[in-house]
Design a protein around this motif. Structure first.
Motif, PDB file in Angstrom:
ATOM      1  N   UNK A 120      11.930  -4.146  -5.603  1.00 48.82           N
ATOM      2  CA  UNK A 120      10.686  -4.564  -4.995  1.00 48.82           C
ATOM      3  C   UNK A 120       9.650  -3.518  -4.635  1.00 48.82           C
ATOM      4  N   UNK A 121      10.327  -2.585  -3.749  1.00 50.63           N
ATOM      5  CA  UNK A 121       9.469  -1.570  -3.324  1.00 50.63           C
ATOM      6  C   UNK A 121       8.887  -0.859  -4.552  1.00 50.63           C
ATOM      7  N   UNK A 122       9.657  -0.555  -5.379  1.00 51.21           N
ATOM      8  CA  UNK A 122       9.205   0.329  -6.586  1.00 51.21           C
ATOM      9  C   UNK A 122       8.077  -0.300  -7.196  1.00 51.21           C
ATOM     10  N   UNK A 123       8.144  -1.579  -7.185  1.00 51.86           N
ATOM     11  CA  UNK A 123       7.311  -2.371  -8.025  1.00 51.86           C
ATOM     12  C   UNK A 123       5.890  -2.520  -7.281  1.00 51.86           C
ATOM     13  N   UNK A 124       6.086  -2.534  -5.869  1.00 54.76           N
ATOM     14  CA  UNK A 124       4.832  -2.432  -5.243  1.00 54.76           C
ATOM     15  C   UNK A 124       4.165  -1.268  -5.279  1.00 54.76           C
ATOM     16  N   UNK A 125       4.974  -0.100  -5.130  1.00 56.46           N
ATOM     17  CA  UNK A 125       4.306   1.183  -5.203  1.00 56.46           C
ATOM     18  C   UNK A 125       3.777   1.541  -6.310  1.00 56.46           C
ATOM     19  N   UNK A 126       4.250   1.045  -7.689  1.00 53.19           N
ATOM     20  CA  UNK A 126       3.550   1.177  -9.056  1.00 53.19           C
ATOM     21  C   UNK A 126       2.152   0.565  -8.969  1.00 53.19           C
ATOM     22  N   UNK A 127       2.187  -0.643  -8.211  1.00 56.04           N
ATOM     23  CA  UNK A 127       0.819  -1.149  -8.100  1.00 56.04           C
ATOM     24  C   UNK A 127      -0.226  -0.360  -7.424  1.00 56.04           C
ATOM     25  N   UNK A 128       0.218   0.143  -6.192  1.00 55.26           N
ATOM     26  CA  UNK A 128      -0.547   0.667  -5.052  1.00 55.26           C
ATOM     27  C   UNK A 128      -0.672   2.137  -5.107  1.00 55.26           C
ATOM     28  N   UNK A 129       0.004   2.970  -6.431  1.00 54.13           N
ATOM     29  CA  UNK A 129       0.162   4.317  -5.974  1.00 54.13           C
ATOM     30  C   UNK A 129      -1.230   4.953  -5.916  1.00 54.13           C
ATOM     31  N   UNK A 130      -2.102   4.524  -6.503  1.00 58.82           N
ATOM     32  CA  UNK A 130      -3.588   5.090  -6.098  1.00 58.82           C
ATOM     33  C   UNK A 130      -4.651   4.824  -5.148  1.00 58.82           C
ATOM     34  N   UNK A 131      -3.969   3.889  -4.227  1.00 58.41           N
ATOM     35  CA  UNK A 131      -4.537   3.426  -3.177  1.00 58.41           C
ATOM     36  C   UNK A 131      -4.930   4.665  -2.208  1.00 58.41           C
ATOM     37  N   UNK A 132      -6.140   4.704  -1.468  1.00 55.03           N
ATOM     38  CA  UNK A 132      -6.527   5.621  -0.352  1.00 55.03           C
ATOM     39  C   UNK A 132      -5.575   5.353   0.837  1.00 55.03           C
ATOM     40  N   UNK A 154      -2.843   6.064   2.605  1.00 52.00           N
ATOM     41  CA  UNK A 154      -1.721   6.836   2.564  1.00 52.00           C
ATOM     42  C   UNK A 154      -0.548   6.097   3.627  1.00 52.00           C
ATOM     43  N   UNK A 155      -1.036   5.515   4.433  1.00 47.81           N
ATOM     44  CA  UNK A 155      -0.069   4.865   5.580  1.00 47.81           C
ATOM     45  C   UNK A 155       1.177   4.047   4.875  1.00 47.81           C
ATOM     46  N   UNK A 156       0.511   3.214   4.102  1.00 48.48           N
ATOM     47  CA  UNK A 156       1.269   2.233   3.165  1.00 48.48           C
ATOM     48  C   UNK A 156       2.163   2.783   2.257  1.00 48.48           C
ATOM     49  N   UNK A 157       1.495   3.750   1.517  1.00 47.53           N
ATOM     50  CA  UNK A 157       2.619   4.439   0.576  1.00 47.53           C
ATOM     51  C   UNK A 157       3.633   5.075   1.366  1.00 47.53           C
ATOM     52  N   UNK A 158       3.260   5.776   2.586  1.00 47.00           N
ATOM     53  CA  UNK A 158       4.348   6.329   3.269  1.00 47.00           C
ATOM     54  C   UNK A 158       5.545   5.359   3.928  1.00 47.00           C
TER      55      UNK A 158
END
Length: 168
Positions: free
Chosen positions: A27-39, A41-45
């Motif tokens: 699930x996390x990987x799917x979300x990360x793939x969708x969001x990887x370019x968002x500004x 960085x807290x969410x990505x962290x």
């Protein structure tokens, strides 16, 4: 009685099998793939922290280390006070990152993170409690002893790992 942490760990262990860790990872990987370019960085962290912790629980140390490193990388673009919820989460991040590094034989780097962990507990719990009201020790002696005992237990864990890393 047991601490909140122990109680939650028990509930977690009873309700989330390894299968759930793997589902969580997917699930996390799917979300990360969708969001990887968002500004943001807290969410990505946060997502990478979740992944790293799940990999650590599955004892997949290379993957855990990879995602802890990403948390650290994103942290360079996040105000320190908001990257982690509180000092306990910061300490846990440093401790778990060190565990993954030790498992990968990266002892020198692990030592840095273990020292950071110890510093966090000293600053936020040990000195806080020991430094409080030194003249009126007897008033809150029981509470003080309990807190100092709990901090010492955490520090013993940290220093045990440190000793292990320094011997390698």
């Amino acid at each position: 009685g047991e601490s909140d942490g122990e109680m939650y760990a028990e509930i977690y262990a009873n309700n989330f099998s390894e299968k759930h860790f793997e589902e969580n990872i997917n699930l996390c990987k799917q979300v990360l793939d969708m969001l990887e370019n968002i500004p943001n960085k807290k969410i990505l962290s946060d997502l990478n922290l979740n992944l790293a912790n799940n990999y650590l629980l599955l004892q997949n140390y290379p993957r855990a280390k990879e995602h802890y490193a990403k948390v650290e990388k994103y942290g360079q673009n996040i105000v320190e006070q908001i990257q982690f919820e509180n000092y306990k989460q910061t300490a846990l991040f440093n401790y778990n990152y060190a565990r993954s590094l030790i498992s990968m034989g990266e002892y020198q780097k692990a030592i840095q993170y273990l020292n950071k962990t110890a510093d966090i507990y000293y600053e936020n719990e040990y000195y806080e409690e020991v430094g409080k009201n030194p003249t009126g020790l007897n008033q809150n002696k029981k509470r003080k002893e309990k807190v100092v005992y709990q901090v010492n237990n955490k520090l013993v864990l940290v220093y045990s790992l440190l000793g292990l890393a320094e011997r390698e």
